[in-house]
Structures are given as C-alpha cells and as structure tokens.
Motif scaffolding. Structure first.
Motif, PDB file in Angstrom:
ATOM      1  N   GLY A   1       0.771  -1.245   0.000  1.00  0.00           N
ATOM      2  CA  GLY A   1       0.000   0.000   0.000  1.00  0.00           C
ATOM      3  C   GLY A   1       0.798   1.290   0.000  1.00  0.00           C
ATOM      4  N   PHE A   2       1.962   1.288   0.702  1.00  0.00           N
ATOM      5  CA  PHE A   2       2.677   2.561   0.817  1.00  0.00           C
ATOM      6  C   PHE A   2       3.242   3.058  -0.510  1.00  0.00           C
ATOM      7  CE2 PHE A   2       5.921  -0.636   1.879  1.00  0.00           C
ATOM      8  CZ  PHE A   2       6.994  -0.232   1.103  1.00  0.00           C
ATOM      9  N   TRP A   3       3.207   2.193  -1.543  1.00  0.00           N
ATOM     10  CA  TRP A   3       3.641   2.622  -2.874  1.00  0.00           C
ATOM     11  C   TRP A   3       2.514   3.333  -3.636  1.00  0.00           C
ATOM     12  CZ3 TRP A   3       8.676   2.104  -4.384  1.00  0.00           C
ATOM     13  CH2 TRP A   3       9.478   1.197  -3.668  1.00  0.00           C
ATOM     14  N   TRP A   4       1.287   3.190  -3.179  1.00  0.00           N
ATOM     15  CA  TRP A   4       0.128   3.691  -3.916  1.00  0.00           C
ATOM     16  C   TRP A   4      -0.104   5.164  -3.615  1.00  0.00           C
ATOM     17  CZ3 TRP A   4      -4.394   0.020  -5.180  1.00  0.00           C
ATOM     18  CH2 TRP A   4      -3.947  -1.295  -5.355  1.00  0.00           C
ATOM     19  N   VAL A   5       0.783   6.013  -4.086  1.00  0.00           N
ATOM     20  CA  VAL A   5       0.768   7.450  -3.772  1.00  0.00           C
ATOM     21  C   VAL A   5      -0.616   8.074  -4.020  1.00  0.00           C
ATOM     22  CG1 VAL A   5       1.831   9.685  -4.289  1.00  0.00           C
ATOM     23  CG2 VAL A   5       3.216   7.581  -4.358  1.00  0.00           C
ATOM     24  N   LYS A   6      -1.127   8.748  -2.996  1.00  0.00           N
ATOM     25  CA  LYS A   6      -2.434   9.401  -3.115  1.00  0.00           C
ATOM     26  C   LYS A   6      -2.263  10.867  -3.477  1.00  0.00           C
ATOM     27  CE  LYS A   6      -3.774   7.869   1.076  1.00  0.00           C
ATOM     28  NZ  LYS A   6      -4.633   7.383   2.186  1.00  0.00           N
ATOM     29  N   TRP A   7      -3.333  11.466  -4.014  1.00  0.00           N
ATOM     30  CA  TRP A   7      -3.360  12.887  -4.397  1.00  0.00           C
ATOM     31  C   TRP A   7      -2.156  13.208  -5.299  1.00  0.00           C
ATOM     32  CZ3 TRP A   7      -2.818  11.838   1.078  1.00  0.00           C
ATOM     33  CH2 TRP A   7      -4.029  11.551   1.687  1.00  0.00           C
ATOM     34  N   VAL A   8      -2.041  12.453  -6.384  1.00  0.00           N
ATOM     35  CA  VAL A   8      -0.866  12.613  -7.256  1.00  0.00           C
ATOM     36  C   VAL A   8      -0.849  13.998  -7.890  1.00  0.00           C
ATOM     37  CG1 VAL A   8       0.298  11.778  -9.341  1.00  0.00           C
ATOM     38  CG2 VAL A   8      -0.705  10.143  -7.726  1.00  0.00           C
ATOM     39  N   ALA A   9       0.306  14.658  -7.774  1.00  0.00           N
ATOM     40  CA  ALA A   9       0.504  15.975  -8.391  1.00  0.00           C
ATOM     41  C   ALA A   9       1.365  15.840  -9.640  1.00  0.00           C
ATOM     42  CB  ALA A   9       1.177  16.927  -7.407  1.00  0.00           C
ATOM     43  N   ALA A  10       2.373  14.952  -9.590  1.00  0.00           N
ATOM     44  CA  ALA A  10       3.304  14.875 -10.709  1.00  0.00           C
ATOM     45  C   ALA A  10       3.909  13.481 -10.858  1.00  0.00           C
ATOM     46  CB  ALA A  10       4.430  15.894 -10.529  1.00  0.00           C
ATOM     47  N   VAL A  11       4.175  13.132 -12.120  1.00  0.00           N
ATOM     48  CA  VAL A  11       4.891  11.901 -12.455  1.00  0.00           C
ATOM     49  C   VAL A  11       6.069  12.327 -13.311  1.00  0.00           C
ATOM     50  CG1 VAL A  11       4.758   9.683 -13.641  1.00  0.00           C
ATOM     51  CG2 VAL A  11       2.735  10.585 -12.459  1.00  0.00           C
ATOM     52  N   ARG A  12       7.280  12.117 -12.800  1.00  0.00           N
ATOM     53  CA  ARG A  12       8.448  12.600 -13.539  1.00  0.00           C
ATOM     54  C   ARG A  12       9.424  11.472 -13.804  1.00  0.00           C
ATOM     55  NH1 ARG A  12       7.749  17.029 -10.098  1.00  0.00           N
ATOM     56  NH2 ARG A  12       6.945  18.835 -11.242  1.00  0.00           N
ATOM     57  N   LEU A  13      10.080  11.553 -14.959  1.00  0.00           N
ATOM     58  CA  LEU A  13      11.133  10.594 -15.274  1.00  0.00           C
ATOM     59  C   LEU A  13      12.402  11.058 -14.583  1.00  0.00           C
ATOM     60  CD1 LEU A  13      10.262  10.049 -19.018  1.00  0.00           C
ATOM     61  CD2 LEU A  13       9.936   8.454 -17.111  1.00  0.00           C
ATOM     62  N   SER A  14      13.192  10.085 -14.138  1.00  0.00           N
ATOM     63  CA  SER A  14      14.377  10.455 -13.368  1.00  0.00           C
ATOM     64  C   SER A  14      15.579   9.599 -13.750  1.00  0.00           C
ATOM     65  CB  SER A  14      14.062  10.300 -11.876  1.00  0.00           C
ATOM     66  OG  SER A  14      15.240  10.377 -11.107  1.00  0.00           O
ATOM     67  N   GLU A  15      16.763  10.164 -13.501  1.00  0.00           N
ATOM     68  CA  GLU A  15      18.018   9.448 -13.735  1.00  0.00           C
ATOM     69  C   GLU A  15      18.395   8.625 -12.513  1.00  0.00           C
ATOM     70  OE1 GLU A  15      19.588   9.588 -16.622  1.00  0.00           O
ATOM     71  OE2 GLU A  15      17.812  10.763 -17.174  1.00  0.00           O
ATOM     72  N   ARG A  16      17.752   8.956 -11.381  1.00  0.00           N
ATOM     73  CA  ARG A  16      18.085   8.331 -10.109  1.00  0.00           C
ATOM     74  C   ARG A  16      17.582   6.880 -10.124  1.00  0.00           C
ATOM     75  NH1 ARG A  16      16.650   9.743  -4.514  1.00  0.00           N
ATOM     76  NH2 ARG A  16      14.690  10.616  -5.178  1.00  0.00           N
ATOM     77  N   PRO A  17      18.422   5.896  -9.764  1.00  0.00           N
ATOM     78  CA  PRO A  17      17.915   4.532  -9.707  1.00  0.00           C
ATOM     79  C   PRO A  17      16.873   4.401  -8.591  1.00  0.00           C
ATOM     80  CG  PRO A  17      20.180   4.627  -8.893  1.00  0.00           C
ATOM     81  CD  PRO A  17      19.848   5.998  -9.410  1.00  0.00           C
ATOM     82  N   ALA A  18      15.884   3.512  -8.803  1.00  0.00           N
ATOM     83  CA  ALA A  18      14.778   3.394  -7.847  1.00  0.00           C
ATOM     84  C   ALA A  18      15.257   2.947  -6.465  1.00  0.00           C
ATOM     85  CB  ALA A  18      13.724   2.448  -8.387  1.00  0.00           C
ATOM     86  N   TRP A  19      16.410   2.245  -6.390  1.00  0.00           N
ATOM     87  CA  TRP A  19      16.872   1.795  -5.071  1.00  0.00           C
ATOM     88  C   TRP A  19      17.481   2.934  -4.257  1.00  0.00           C
ATOM     89  CZ3 TRP A  19      21.947   2.932  -5.168  1.00  0.00           C
ATOM     90  CH2 TRP A  19      22.648   2.799  -6.369  1.00  0.00           C
ATOM     91  N   ALA A  20      17.721   4.075  -4.923  1.00  0.00           N
ATOM     92  CA  ALA A  20      18.343   5.200  -4.213  1.00  0.00           C
ATOM     93  C   ALA A  20      17.298   6.009  -3.453  1.00  0.00           C
ATOM     94  CB  ALA A  20      19.091   6.095  -5.202  1.00  0.00           C
ATOM     95  N   GLN A  21      16.500   5.336  -2.642  1.00  0.00           N
ATOM     96  CA  GLN A  21      15.513   6.013  -1.798  1.00  0.00           C
ATOM     97  C   GLN A  21      15.380   5.173  -0.538  1.00  0.00           C
ATOM     98  OE1 GLN A  21      11.477   5.830  -3.454  1.00  0.00           O
ATOM     99  NE2 GLN A  21      11.870   3.759  -4.175  1.00  0.00           N
ATOM    100  N   PRO A  22      14.909   5.763   0.550  1.00  0.00           N
ATOM    101  CA  PRO A  22      14.692   4.946   1.743  1.00  0.00           C
ATOM    102  C   PRO A  22      13.703   3.827   1.404  1.00  0.00           C
ATOM    103  CG  PRO A  22      14.324   7.287   2.199  1.00  0.00           C
ATOM    104  CD  PRO A  22      14.474   7.171   0.736  1.00  0.00           C
ATOM    105  N   PRO A  23      13.888   2.621   1.972  1.00  0.00           N
ATOM    106  CA  PRO A  23      12.985   1.517   1.621  1.00  0.00           C
ATOM    107  C   PRO A  23      11.527   1.807   2.001  1.00  0.00           C
ATOM    108  CG  PRO A  23      14.474   0.896   3.424  1.00  0.00           C
ATOM    109  CD  PRO A  23      14.937   2.204   2.903  1.00  0.00           C
ATOM    110  N   PHE A  24      11.323   2.670   2.993  1.00  0.00           N
ATOM    111  CA  PHE A  24       9.969   3.048   3.380  1.00  0.00           C
ATOM    112  C   PHE A  24       9.851   4.560   3.390  1.00  0.00           C
ATOM    113  CE2 PHE A  24      10.923  -1.003   5.490  1.00  0.00           C
ATOM    114  CZ  PHE A  24       9.952  -1.791   4.902  1.00  0.00           C
ATOM    115  N   PRO A  25       8.641   5.092   3.123  1.00  0.00           N
ATOM    116  CA  PRO A  25       8.485   6.546   3.131  1.00  0.00           C
ATOM    117  C   PRO A  25       8.831   7.120   4.502  1.00  0.00           C
ATOM    118  CG  PRO A  25       6.463   5.448   2.383  1.00  0.00           C
ATOM    119  CD  PRO A  25       7.373   4.392   2.900  1.00  0.00           C
ATOM    120  N   LEU A  26       9.215   8.373   4.544  1.00  0.00           N
ATOM    121  CA  LEU A  26       9.607   8.983   5.819  1.00  0.00           C
ATOM    122  C   LEU A  26       8.590  10.018   6.287  1.00  0.00           C
ATOM    123  CD1 LEU A  26      13.424   9.395   5.081  1.00  0.00           C
ATOM    124  CD2 LEU A  26      12.286   7.570   6.348  1.00  0.00           C
ATOM    125  N   GLN A  27       7.435  10.091   5.606  1.00  0.00           N
ATOM    126  CA  GLN A  27       6.432  11.046   6.073  1.00  0.00           C
ATOM    127  C   GLN A  27       5.048  10.433   6.130  1.00  0.00           C
ATOM    128  OE1 GLN A  27       6.755  13.901   2.668  1.00  0.00           O
ATOM    129  NE2 GLN A  27       4.574  14.203   2.991  1.00  0.00           N
TER     130      GLN A  27
END
Ligand code: MTE
Ligand code: MO
Length: 337
Positions: A311-337
């Motif tokens: 569920g925590f991947w199912w972002v609510k109230w989506v404002a933007a979808v952007r393409l990125s150079e950053r690899p997907a693993w370069a984020q905390p494994p769980f959201p911080l907010q």
C-alpha cells in the motif's frame, strides 16, 4: 517469585538464542513490510512468526535467569514490557485481525513495542552482554541436537497454533501470504503512512503533470480502463477493488521513458516514491474505485494504483509523475512522512 520456574539449563545459551531470535524477528518484520509477492511473502511471514514464537517459547528459561538476578532495574522491566506489547500486538493481529487494543491498532502495538525495545535492548546488551557470546561447544553434536529439537518444537507449535486458528474460525484462517486480513472496500480506513495530511482538492481544476505534459482529471478518465487490484496495507488489511485507471506507459513519452532509470510519483503533500522505469506498464493513475470517486482521504481526485506492491507505494493525491536518472533503489525503503 515462587511461580517462576527453575530450569536447569537456563543461562548463556538462552540469552544467545533470544538475541538471535529477536534480531531475526526484527529483520524479517521489516522485510515482511517490503514484500508483496505470494511466495516471498509466505516465506518471510512464516520465518517472522517462527522467530517470534521461538522467543516466546524461551520465556520460562529467561524467567529462570531473571529470577537469579539480585536486583532489577526499571529499564529491564520496561524492556520486558515493550517486548510483551510487541508480542501481544502480533498475536492480536494474527488471530483477531487489524483491530484496536487500548486505543492503538494491533500493528501500532506490534511495531511500537519493537521500536521502543530496540534502544533498551542495546543498553541491556552493553550492560549484561559480557561473557554471553557464542562458544566453541555451542557447535558440539549435543548442543546442535538440542537446538534442532528446540527448532522442531517451535515449528510444531506454529503449525498447532495455525490449526487452532483455523478450527476455531478465527481471523487467522483467511490471511493473505503477507499476513493481511481481507476487508470490504467500504471499510478501508483512509490510511496515511505516518503523518501525511489529507488535502481536499478540486477535481475540476486539479491537473497532474506527467513528464512534459499535464492532464486534467477528465482527460485521465477518458484514457482509463478497469484494473482489478489488491491494496495490501502494512497495517494488516487488504481490499480488492476495481479501479478506473490510465496506464503510465501510455502517458509517458516513449523515448524519454526508454532512457530513464526511474519514475518519480509525487503527491501534493510531498509524499513520493521512485519506481523502476520498467514498471511503467504496471503503474496506473486512478480516478475511481468500483465505479465511484473515492473519498478525499483515499486519494481523490488522482491516486496511483500499483498492483503487486504494498500500500505505501500507492501514492495518493498525485501531483506529478516525472522521469528520473536516479535509480529506484536510491531512496529509503519506506516513506519517511
Ligand atoms: N500522499 C500519500 N499517499 C499515500 C499514503 C500517505 O501517507 N500519503 N499512505 C500510503 C499507504 S501506507 C497506504 S496503505 C495507502 C492507503 O490507501 P487508502 O487511503 O486508499 O486506504 O495509501 C498510500 N498512499
Ligand atoms: Mo499502509
């Protein structure tokens, strides 16, 4: 303290086993939050349950050790209480489902107890951990046989508890591989990960930026199709709904998508998640669930639907979808907010 057993073999090996079991339970607990696929989730949640049950099974031996101690520190009592709260939360979640206990949800009690226990456990180890480490004779045939016997009894206990859970028709019987219990879509609590606020957005003016374009809600609806998906929250429930949603790979520019490493989906609240670019055919911008506009708390007017992800991947109230150079693993494994 006469009710506390005096088990002859209680000692260093009890403590060592508890250390291994609790650290293992903590690790597999986080891993269970990250897994969604049936086979890996079954393996991880079973391991988690076995480790927790193993720790519980050692209580009589640990009680014998505690009984030998002359003084008790308040901190040790607090540690015992935190571990107890964690165990109670875990059992409630398995056998009763995602209910509330003393104003806390079962998962809050379970995870909260574990998190409170961690620093106390660290201090406990520093204070009492000397001379409790492994010894060569722990690998003797006899010691290994005993450890194997303990593991086998714990596994038997696990199977027994599962069977009792089934026979008695408890909530345990219907658990998904992740351990979550099924609830009706109408009962889905608007769930935020930690402290995200619930914004109320105007569907007639809201726009979602998707790479170099921007879509109104009506434009997204026009590009949508039905998608059946399971929303499986780490707080112990899942719901099956059919979403009206537009596939991300059809909204994103093909050449840029092929070159990108990841897709960043951001909420108006700032909550965001990075997905591998190759996931785009499995990511959807949804505007309705079971034919209805979801309640504001559930992400209206546009929320992400990510079948196969927790569920925590199912972002609510989506404002933007952007393409990125950053690899997907370069984020905390769980959201911080
Ligand atoms: N912006 C935002 N999106 C979010 C969250 C959040 O806190 N903020 N929580 C996530 C979590 S943990 C879950 S389980 C689902 C819950 O969706 P629901 O409100 O439809 O039940 O939304 C996800 N999307
Ligand atoms: Mo969640």
């Amino acid at each position: 303290m006469s009710w506390v057993p005096r088990l002859r073999r209680a000692g260093r090996r009890t403590n060592l086993a508890l250390l291994v079991l609790l650290v293992g339970a903590f690790g597999t607990g986080w891993l269970a939050f990250a897994t969604a696929a049936p086979v890996s989730a079954t393996l991880v949640t079973t391991a988690h349950g076995l480790l927790g049950l193993g720790a519980l099974a050692l209580v009589p031996w640990k009680a014998t050790i505690v009984r030998r101690a002359r003084t008790w520190r308040p901190m040790s009592l607090l540690l015992a209480l935190a571990v107890l709260a964690c165990l109670v939360g875990g059992f409630v979640l398995v056998f009763a489902g995602p209910v509330e206990v003393a104003g806390l949800t079962a998962i809050q009690l379970h995870v909260g107890g574990a998190l409170v226990a961690v620093p106390l456990f660290a201090v406990h180890l520093v204070r009492y951990g000397r001379r409790q480490g492994p010894r060569r004779r722990d690998l003797s045939r006899r010691a290994l046989l005993r450890t194997g016997g303990f593991a086998a009894s714990t596994a038997t206990g696990y199977v027994l508890l599962e069977s009792i859970g089934r026979w008695t028709g408890s909530a345990a019987a219907g658990r998904a591989p992740t351990g979550s219990h099924r609830i009706a879509p109408a009962d889905v609590p608007a769930t935020n990960w930690l402290l995200d606020p619930v914004p109320v957005l105007d569907p007639t003016t809201h726009r979602v930026v998707v790479a170099d374009r921007s879509f109104t809600v009506a434009e997204l609806v026009a590009l949508s199709e039905p998608v059946a998906a399971r929303l499986d929250c780490t707080s112990g429930w899942y719901a099956e709904e059919t979403w009206t949603a537009a596939r991300l790979d059809r909204l994103l520019p093909a050449t840029e998508l092929a070159a990108a490493a990841s897709i960043e989906v951001t909420s108006v609240t700032g909550y965001s998640r990075l997905f591998p670019a190759s996931d785009s055919p499995r990511l959807w911008l949804a505007t309705a669930a079971d034919g209805q506009v979801p309640r504001p708390g559930r992400g209206a007017p546009v929320r992400l639907v990510a079948p196969g992800r927790r569920g925590f991947w199912w972002v609510k109230w989506v404002a933007a979808v952007r393409l990125s150079e950053r690899p997907a693993w370069a984020q905390p494994p769980f959201p911080l907010q």
